[in-house]
Design a protein around this motif. Sequence first.
Motif, mmCIF file in Angstrom:
data_model
loop_
_atom_site.group_PDB
_atom_site.id
_atom_site.type_symbol
_atom_site.label_atom_id
_atom_site.label_comp_id
_atom_site.label_asym_id
_atom_site.label_seq_id
_atom_site.Cartn_x
_atom_site.Cartn_y
_atom_site.Cartn_z
ATOM 1 N N ARG A 202 0.833 -1.204 0.000
ATOM 2 C CA ARG A 202 0.000 0.000 0.000
ATOM 3 C C ARG A 202 0.863 1.248 0.000
ATOM 4 O O ARG A 202 0.624 2.198 -0.755
ATOM 5 C CB ARG A 202 -0.930 -0.005 1.208
ATOM 6 N N LEU B 4 0.984 3.958 -2.919
ATOM 7 C CA LEU B 4 0.436 5.235 -2.481
ATOM 8 C C LEU B 4 1.434 6.362 -2.729
ATOM 9 O O LEU B 4 1.061 7.480 -3.121
ATOM 10 C CB LEU B 4 0.063 5.164 -0.996
ATOM 11 N N LEU C 22 -7.425 11.374 -2.897
ATOM 12 C CA LEU C 22 -7.364 10.455 -1.759
ATOM 13 C C LEU C 22 -8.643 9.631 -1.655
ATOM 14 O O LEU C 22 -8.602 8.406 -1.476
ATOM 15 C CB LEU C 22 -7.148 11.251 -0.475
ATOM 16 N N ALA D 189 -8.811 7.162 -4.869
ATOM 17 C CA ALA D 189 -7.702 6.257 -5.168
ATOM 18 C C ALA D 189 -7.567 5.155 -4.128
ATOM 19 O O ALA D 189 -7.004 4.085 -4.416
ATOM 20 C CB ALA D 189 -6.388 7.031 -5.266
ATOM 21 N N LEU D 190 -8.061 5.394 -2.912
ATOM 22 C CA LEU D 190 -7.852 4.422 -1.841
ATOM 23 C C LEU D 190 -8.569 3.101 -2.090
ATOM 24 O O LEU D 190 -8.055 2.035 -1.741
ATOM 25 C CB LEU D 190 -8.309 5.026 -0.503
ATOM 26 N N TRP D 191 -9.746 3.151 -2.696
ATOM 27 C CA TRP D 191 -10.538 1.929 -2.875
ATOM 28 C C TRP D 191 -9.808 0.913 -3.755
ATOM 29 O O TRP D 191 -9.556 -0.221 -3.314
ATOM 30 C CB TRP D 191 -11.908 2.287 -3.445
ATOM 31 N N LEU E 47 -6.700 0.864 -4.585
ATOM 32 C CA LEU E 47 -5.393 0.574 -3.991
ATOM 33 C C LEU E 47 -5.523 -0.451 -2.872
ATOM 34 O O LEU E 47 -4.739 -1.409 -2.772
ATOM 35 C CB LEU E 47 -4.767 1.865 -3.471
ATOM 36 N N ALA E 48 -6.535 -0.266 -2.027
ATOM 37 C CA ALA E 48 -6.741 -1.209 -0.925
ATOM 38 C C ALA E 48 -7.125 -2.589 -1.450
ATOM 39 O O ALA E 48 -6.705 -3.618 -0.898
ATOM 40 C CB ALA E 48 -7.827 -0.676 0.014
ATOM 41 N N PRO F 1 -12.622 -3.161 0.509
ATOM 42 C CA PRO F 1 -11.612 -2.623 1.426
ATOM 43 C C PRO F 1 -12.083 -2.675 2.874
ATOM 44 O O PRO F 1 -13.289 -2.761 3.157
ATOM 45 C CB PRO F 1 -11.425 -1.183 0.942
ATOM 46 N N THR G 214 -10.099 2.038 5.582
ATOM 47 C CA THR G 214 -10.062 2.691 4.261
ATOM 48 C C THR G 214 -11.363 3.423 3.982
ATOM 49 O O THR G 214 -11.359 4.566 3.520
ATOM 50 C CB THR G 214 -9.798 1.634 3.170
ATOM 51 N N THR H 159 -11.533 6.585 6.014
ATOM 52 C CA THR H 159 -10.663 7.640 5.462
ATOM 53 C C THR H 159 -11.313 8.301 4.255
ATOM 54 O O THR H 159 -11.285 9.529 4.111
ATOM 55 C CB THR H 159 -9.300 7.049 5.059
ATOM 56 N N MET H 160 -11.904 7.495 3.374
ATOM 57 C CA MET H 160 -12.591 8.047 2.207
ATOM 58 C C MET H 160 -13.765 8.934 2.634
ATOM 59 O O MET H 160 -13.959 10.028 2.084
ATOM 60 C CB MET H 160 -13.082 6.908 1.313
#
Length: 819
Positions: A287, A291, A349, A352-354, A356-357, A378, A382, A385-386
């Motif tokens: 990650r 990231l 942020l 992109a997190l979904w 990526l996780a 995720p 995660t 954070t989103m």
Amino acid sequence: MRELRGGLVGLRLLAICLILGVAALAGVGSLASAITQGLSERGQLILGGDVEASLTSRPASPQERARLDATGVVSETVRLRAMAGREGNDERLLVELKAVDAKWPLYGRFTIAGGSTLAPGSAAIDPALADRLKLARGDRISIGNAVFTVAGIIGQEPDKAGEGLGFGPGIIVPLADLAATGLLEPGSLYRSHYRIRLPANAAPAEVVKGLEKAAPDVGFQYQDRSNGAPGTRRFVDRLGQFLTLVGLTALVVAGVGVAGGVSAYLGGKTKTIATLKTLGADTATIRATYLWQIGLVTIGAVIIGLAIGAATPWIVVQFAADSLPVPPSLRPQWMALVTAGAYGLLIALAFALWPLAQAARMPAARLFRSITERRDRPGAATIATMAGAGLTIVGITVLNATDRLFVLGFVGAALGLIALLWALAALVRWAAARAPRPKGTLARLALSNLHRPGAQTRQLIVALGLGLTLFSTLAVIETNFSGQINRTLPDRAPSFFVIDIPNEDLQRFQGVVEKASPGAGQTLVPSLRGPVTAVKGIPVSELNTSPDAWILRGDRGLSYAAYFPPNNVLVSGKWWPKDYAGPPLISLDDEAAKALNLKIGDAITVSVLGVEVTGTIANTRKIDWQSLGFNFAILFAPGTLEAAPHSWMATLSVPAAGEKGVQAAIGRSFPTTSVVRVKDVLGQVGELLQQLGSAIRAAASVTVAAGIAVLIGALAAGARARTYDSVLLKMLGATRRQVALATLAEYGALAAIVAVLALVLGAGAGWYTVTQVFKLEWAPEWLPVVATVVVGGVVTVVLGLVGSWRALSARPNVVFRDL
């Protein structure tokens, strides 16, 4: 860093989406901020002084003038509307007349083309007036009862920007010559302005407070150089806020593209990630590694977008300077840039997190066969954070808003639209999975593509739904505006508005019109003006009012009436008897009453020619402002204003063939009366709306561009799986044409679903905006609206085919060697 040395091929889409969204937000914010800063920096020039004190329909008394003179150097100007024409010619035009004294301007420089000066008995004229009346230097022009020699064309007029929109070209004459025109009769509508140049150590705000305290009840309205053009500032702020919301919508759409770009990039890195995991790399390491890569590209894209946004004021000045109310400041607007940068980083942020996780959580074995594997959801951290990033975006938007309730409504509608589109995408996948299998192979393949593992149905529907719905809404609103101006309003509009009809000559005026055009429709109403100075006994300067309290800004038209006015609806209270004779009663516009939280029995104080008149609200009315008749937000009962010096206004409905005759007859018999041709006013309003529509379309185009980028991202994210499918079909005997037709059917179905939904939602949003916000009739032109949506759907299909062409062209041996 080692992986990034191979290039940014997989992250280009992420960069493009962020650049589009951040540039739109930074550009709109920078331009609005730059214009506002330009207003502040040029406050003295725009206002014409450090402080301005103005009165309606009367000059300052000697005592009042002495009080102003004690604060600094005072310059007096008078502004009003009048009719002007070449001497000896019956053709007259409505003009904005400004009479100035010898001290004007206190700041800046007034020039006349050719170097002439404004001598007694002369007039400087606007270029448009010179063109219309074929006037040149030395010609003679009549204004009211006086005749002036044209000194030349106005060059620089330093306080022009602060005077707002006029209904005719400008003329400047010496103040000493104004009395000869006969335009300043008791009851005439004019405005006296006293600009003050203060000593260097004087604070404008303190001077205004002192003047208000010394004479709180004389009807003066004050401004200082910090807000020289409040109307322009309000317009820029609200338009900037609206375009910021449009830009934010573009950035949210781009966020979906960010998710697609990141998913496509990580999809191409599955072997690398699987290998790293096989060699012992844990989820946190994976990650963090990607990231960092995504973060570096994001920062670079945001910086490029901010650079474009920072240059926007300069670009606009180069190509559209004449369309701006004032020259904008060309210094960087740091607050607007910081806000746009924060939006870009938070959107990246959040979206992109979904993916990526998902990539980081999958075990190595499943990554090696990722084309056919479903991705895991995720974890809670995660998702939290989103959600935090999304709430921060909403918080920043609301805190920066001038009308927070409107912004909250917009954000709520946008979130509701995204949820609806997300639900629609889930419904499409669910229905496609359970629908009867078509007999045709290609139809069955197209249907399965909508719900198979890795299908981009959700991304496509959300992205295109947002973009097309916004564009559909704007098309509905714009066609309604043009329809109102071009069709509805002209049908009900009178031929002329006539103002400043002398009270003692009312019957003679009616006779002149009847003789010039027998049977012409005439509606006459008494006319006064004055500001609201107190509400429920509290001075307006001490009230904390909402932006909807427009009735407290500037002068208001006032009148009195025995009978209930047409095109009005009684909302509360009772109308007074026609022979009413008692304490002052007021009928108030219902929207104004709601904005001020007023009810029946409350008191309002209005300054009429310097005399404070307090009336009790007897009733409230809903006014049809589209009727193009004389509508007054404040109406008094009989017995209160009749004794005050005042004039009359009239609407005239004349056959087109008789318009010139009526206008010429009024000009000859009443040289001090102003005649406004309604078609000219509607033309000006239409031109203004066209300019406004162009600005909105330009901002909305960024949203559509972001939607196209999202479509490309969705195609890129599913490219590996689509290539794999295409190769397997070819191995089983399918031709490229058959696979292409199946793809066409898939994207055609998605485009049709999204287009229909966008049309329905856009029509609903447009209806609400037109009927509830702008209070206009619902009269859209459906052909341009449908065309907008259809073009969007066609673009979807074309781009889908173009994006799939590489997959259709892939050779089986190459693909299988790469697996």
